[in-house]
Scaffold this active site. Structure first.
Site, PDB file in Angstrom:
ATOM      1  N   HIS A  61      -9.975  22.285  19.088  1.00 15.43           N
ATOM      2  CA  HIS A  61      -8.756  21.569  18.711  1.00 15.43           C
ATOM      3  C   HIS A  61      -9.026  20.153  18.195  1.00 15.43           C
ATOM      4  CE1 HIS A  61      -4.736  19.933  18.750  1.00 15.43           C
ATOM      5  NE2 HIS A  61      -5.040  19.129  19.736  1.00 15.43           N
ATOM      6  N   HIS A  86      -8.780  12.290  20.896  1.00 14.93           N
ATOM      7  CA  HIS A  86      -7.359  12.066  21.142  1.00 14.93           C
ATOM      8  C   HIS A  86      -6.828  12.680  22.431  1.00 14.93           C
ATOM      9  CE1 HIS A  86      -6.478  16.053  19.315  1.00 14.93           C
ATOM     10  NE2 HIS A  86      -5.358  15.975  20.009  1.00 14.93           N
ATOM     11  N   GLU A  90      -6.001  11.804  28.119  1.00 14.42           N
ATOM     12  CA  GLU A  90      -4.922  12.521  28.769  1.00 14.42           C
ATOM     13  C   GLU A  90      -5.427  13.631  29.688  1.00 14.42           C
ATOM     14  OE1 GLU A  90      -2.085  14.079  26.063  1.00 14.42           O
ATOM     15  OE2 GLU A  90      -0.736  14.500  27.732  1.00 14.42           O
ATOM     16  N   ASP A  91      -6.451  14.331  29.231  1.00 13.24           N
ATOM     17  CA  ASP A  91      -6.845  15.539  29.949  1.00 13.24           C
ATOM     18  C   ASP A  91      -8.058  15.382  30.863  1.00 13.24           C
ATOM     19  OD1 ASP A  91      -4.816  16.691  28.585  1.00 13.24           O
ATOM     20  OD2 ASP A  91      -6.076  17.650  27.070  1.00 13.24           O
ATOM     21  N   ASP A 152      -2.510  16.558  14.501  1.00 11.43           N
ATOM     22  CA  ASP A 152      -2.507  17.211  15.810  1.00 11.43           C
ATOM     23  C   ASP A 152      -1.442  18.316  15.828  1.00 11.43           C
ATOM     24  OD1 ASP A 152      -2.964  17.644  18.531  1.00 11.43           O
ATOM     25  OD2 ASP A 152      -1.534  16.098  19.137  1.00 11.43           O
ATOM     26  N   ASP A 272      13.506  29.813  -9.883  1.00  8.79           N
ATOM     27  CA  ASP A 272      12.325  28.942  -9.912  1.00  8.79           C
ATOM     28  C   ASP A 272      11.420  29.205  -8.712  1.00  8.79           C
ATOM     29  OD1 ASP A 272      14.304  28.042  -8.304  1.00  8.79           O
ATOM     30  OD2 ASP A 272      14.122  25.937  -8.840  1.00  8.79           O
TER      31      ASP A 272
END
Ligand code: MN
Length: 739
Positions: A61, A86, A90-91, A152, A272
């Site tokens: 990711h 990134h 957080e993780d 992301d 179109d």
């Protein structure tokens, strides 16, 4: 049990990592490759035991996000490093301080920004809206936060298949709600289209598949058609020595879907389905001339639809988009959109901000729109001025993202870009807050228009102002830019604050006169007496004159016994004779009629809406079954019926001495239109007679001016004088009152 081939995975991870380096190579400076490698290793280690919902290693990711940043948005080293890292804070155990120490302050602030907006944005959730606002605040410092966030999101949308259904729906709608318009606004057309397509794929899978199939089925026919369409153009371009490429590109699934839905037609009738794009290799100096030269060649072969010419080269869109569009009639009777642009313009169109920025740096002449910079400045000022709640802000902001633009001009010929649907009032606020706040109308292409007039491309707008003008609540319905909305809300808040202060002062004075203490207990009783929710609401009404300060006296006299009496009279008054009896017993034998403006404390009465009586009008009272006593004008259209059929319920009424109460009255004005007329009219109303205008709407057609004015006057005398003065304004033919 999923079989995992760790060796295969390791190979794949390295392959993806190398691809990033390869793509970034042309822009890498000394030491950059090392930095990227370090970020990759940190991320790899931090996420080593994690897997995505699909079962793939988590590191895929951040690697994909970084790749989108460099490959599809055109961002550089700082962004690649930030993208790789990134999700680390957080993780995992990594803290922002660790990032700061290892990768520097810039990367740390970007990741901080990204972490703040993590999680799923839920419409109506104020916490997330607040987070989003925080993210936009960082936009003014560093737009890369938003670009990486979009990358992301794009990767999450591409891998949405492995998510449970309810999450798919949530993430897809959020993407459609926020990220697609944001990408559009930042000029990332390719990403915007892909996000929209993916949204459709997960929310309406059948329709999506159906359209994709039909696009594929018609492919060979389309290619044949495009080949024969471009053949003569190609030959001529070659003959004239142009270096170019021509593409025939189908439109996005979502835009086809939109056309089908909007026009209620099947796929086969969308004419179109694709556009032909001619991309020139031009020198910067000759870009515009070259594009028009090509336009000339195209229209030599095919007749253009004059309504479908779009010149975004002379006036680029505010997100930086430049291109020349025309729709021409092919030999088979089918309209075909042709887009003409240079490779520089094409890169901006596809990759948006970063490409735009790159070219801008390269080019010192300042060519290329600074619309995006303006936008970022605008967002910043909006965020700083807006202290209202975050969800409201989100709606305003999002509203601005979605709209296309109109290009309008000031009297001096300066160009202003406003969202589609913007009004004269939006324009006024665009010029200056004060101009907006004082706006009474405008002249658009020399014609008078009201403040809510919608602007069209090419309009030249002159704003008319009056010092007496003030923003009102309903102005919010007449504007669509968030700037104007924020400014009007500010003004209303200020106005409310000052009315509350005024009201408080009046009450303090009044109570002193009545030898009563001004304290919270008295104020609380007053509040209850006037049946209002808060003390401020009470002050506000007094300050605004909605509550007449003289009625405060009645509060002093107010006793329970009288309340009972008051109730009793309400119950007993059924006709004229009981009324007269009651009023005599209450106010003395000489009293046999209702005094409007004075007897408020003993009798409930209201002014009838059907005829809006004002002091000085001939009036009568009418005892209604449920609504107490109503005051009508004797000239009221209902008067005849009431007086003749229910004579016993009619009571005498007259006005008391001149009170400073303002009444709403309406005037209808007709005249011959001339420059400055509306200004003169409002001057008479506001300057000469100190009258408050509530609203003015003006219509002007073929030289005839028609206006409706609602204003507050004190009496018929007052109104007569005003009408006389108005009829003396040059050009006014007729002034009449309406109810
Ligand atoms: Mn992520």
């Amino acid at each position: 049990m999923i079989q995992v081939d760790l060796e295969e995975e390791r190979k794949e991870i390295l392959k993806r990592y190398r691809r990033i380096l390869r793509q970034a190579k042309p822009i890498l400076k000394e030491g950059d490759a090392k930095l990227i490698k370090r970020a990759f290793n940190v991320s790899l280690e931090a996420h080593k035991d994690m897997r995505r919902k699909s079962g793939e290693p988590y590191i895929y990711h951040p690697l994909e996000v970084a790749l989108i940043c460099v490959e599809e948005i055109g961002l550089g080293t700082t962004s690649i490093v930030s993208a790789l890292l990134h999700d680390v804070v957080e993780d995992t155990d990594w803290e922002l301080e660790d990032i700061d120490r290892e990768f520097g302050h810039k990367v740390m602030t970007i990741i901080d920004g990204l972490t703040k907006i993590s999680g799923v944005f839920e419409y109506g959730s104020s916490q997330q809206a607040e987070n989003f606002r925080k993210m936009l605040l960082t936009l003014s410092d560093d737009v890369r936060v938003i670009l990486i966030k979009i990358a992301d999101r794009l990767n999450n949308m591409r891998t949405l298949a492995s998510m449970p259904r309810h999450k798919q729906l949530k993430i897809a709608s959020e993407t459609m709600y926020l990220y697609a318009p944001l990408a559009h606004r930042l000029g990332l057309y390719a990403i915007k289209s892909e996000l929209e397509d993916l949204y459709l794929k997960y929310t309406d899978t059948d329709t999506y598949k159906d359209i994709v199939n039909k696009i594929n089925e018609s492919k060979s026919y389309r290619n044949r058609f495009i080949r024969s369409f471009i053949q003569p153009i190609e030959e001529e371009l070659n003959r004239q020595g142009f270096s170019f490429t021509i593409k025939g590109r189908p439109k996005s699934v979502f835009s086809i879907y939109n056309k089908m839905k909007k026009q209620g037609i099947p796929f086969e009738e969308v004419y179109d389905l694709f556009a032909v794009r001619i991309i020139l290799d031009s020198e910067l100096e000759s870009e515009k001339a070259d594009c028009w030269q090509v336009y000339s060649i195209v229209t030599d072969f095919y007749r253009p639809n004059p309504d479908r010419l779009r010149d975004w080269i002379s006036t680029p869109r505010s997100n930086g988009y430049e291109s020349l569009h025309t729709t021409v009639m092919s030999n088979t009777g089918q309209w075909v959109e042709v887009q003409i642009r240079t490779s520089r313009m094409d890169e901006i169109a596809e990759r948006g901000y970063a490409a735009h920025w790159k070219y801008k740096e390269k080019d010192s002449s300042g060519k290329g729109s600074s619309g995006l910079d303006d936008w970022i400045t605008q967002v910043r000022s909006m965020l700083e001025s807006n202290d209202g709640n975050a969800i409201e802000f989100m709606d305003d902001f999002r509203g601005n993202l979605f709209h296309e633009e109109v290009f309008v001009f000031t009297p001096k010929g300066d160009l202003k870009v406003l969202p589609f649907g913007a009004t004269a009032l939006d324009f006024a606020f665009e010029i200056h807050t004060e101009v907006g706040a004082r706006c009474i109308g405008a002249k658009v292409n020399q014609k008078l228009v009201p403040i809510n007039h919608k602007l069209k491309n090419g309009d030249q707008v002159e704003i008319l102002t009056s010092n007496k003008q003030k923003p009102t609540e309903d102005w919010l319905n007449n504007v669509m830019t968030s700037r104007a909305k924020a400014k009007i809300k500010d003004a209303l808040r200020e106005e409310k604050k000052s009315a509350i202060l005024d009201g408080k002062e009046i009450i303090q004075r009044k109570l002193k006169q009545m030898k009563m203490d001004f304290n919270s207990e008295t104020v609380e009783k007053l509040r209850a007496f006037f049946e209002l929710k808060t003390a401020n609401e009470f002050y506000y009404r007094v300050g605004k004159g909605i509550i007449d300060p003289t009625t405060i006296k009645s509060f002093k006299d107010f006793k329970e016994t009288q309340k009972l009496k008051h109730k009793a009279i309400q119950e007993k008054v059924k006709d004229e004779s009981t009324f007269t009896k009651e009023i005599k017993s209450l106010k003395g034998p000489d009293h046999d009629q209702l005094l409007i403006g004075e007897d408020m404390d003993v009798v409930d009465y209201i002014l009838a809406k059907c005829c809006n009586p004002i002091p000085g009008d001939d009036v009568f009272g009418f005892v209604t079954v449920n609504e107490g006593i109503k005051i009508h004008r004797t000239s009221c259209p209902n008067a005849l019926e009431l007086l003749s059929n229910h004579g016993n319920r009619v009571i005498k009424a007259r006005w008391t001495s001149q009170k400073e109460i303002a009444f709403l009255a309406g005037l209808h004005i007709v005249g011959t239109d001339r420059v400055g007329l509306i200004n003169d009219v409002t001057k008479v109303i506001s300057n000469e007679l100190k009258v408050n205008m509530r609203s003015i709407t003006v219509d002007s057609d073929a030289g005839i001016f028609e206006g409706t004015i609602k204003l507050y006057v004190h009496s018929t005398e007052h109104l007569d004088k005003l009408m006389k003065n108005l009829s003396q304004v040059e050009g006014i033919i007729k002034v009449s009152r309406f109810d």
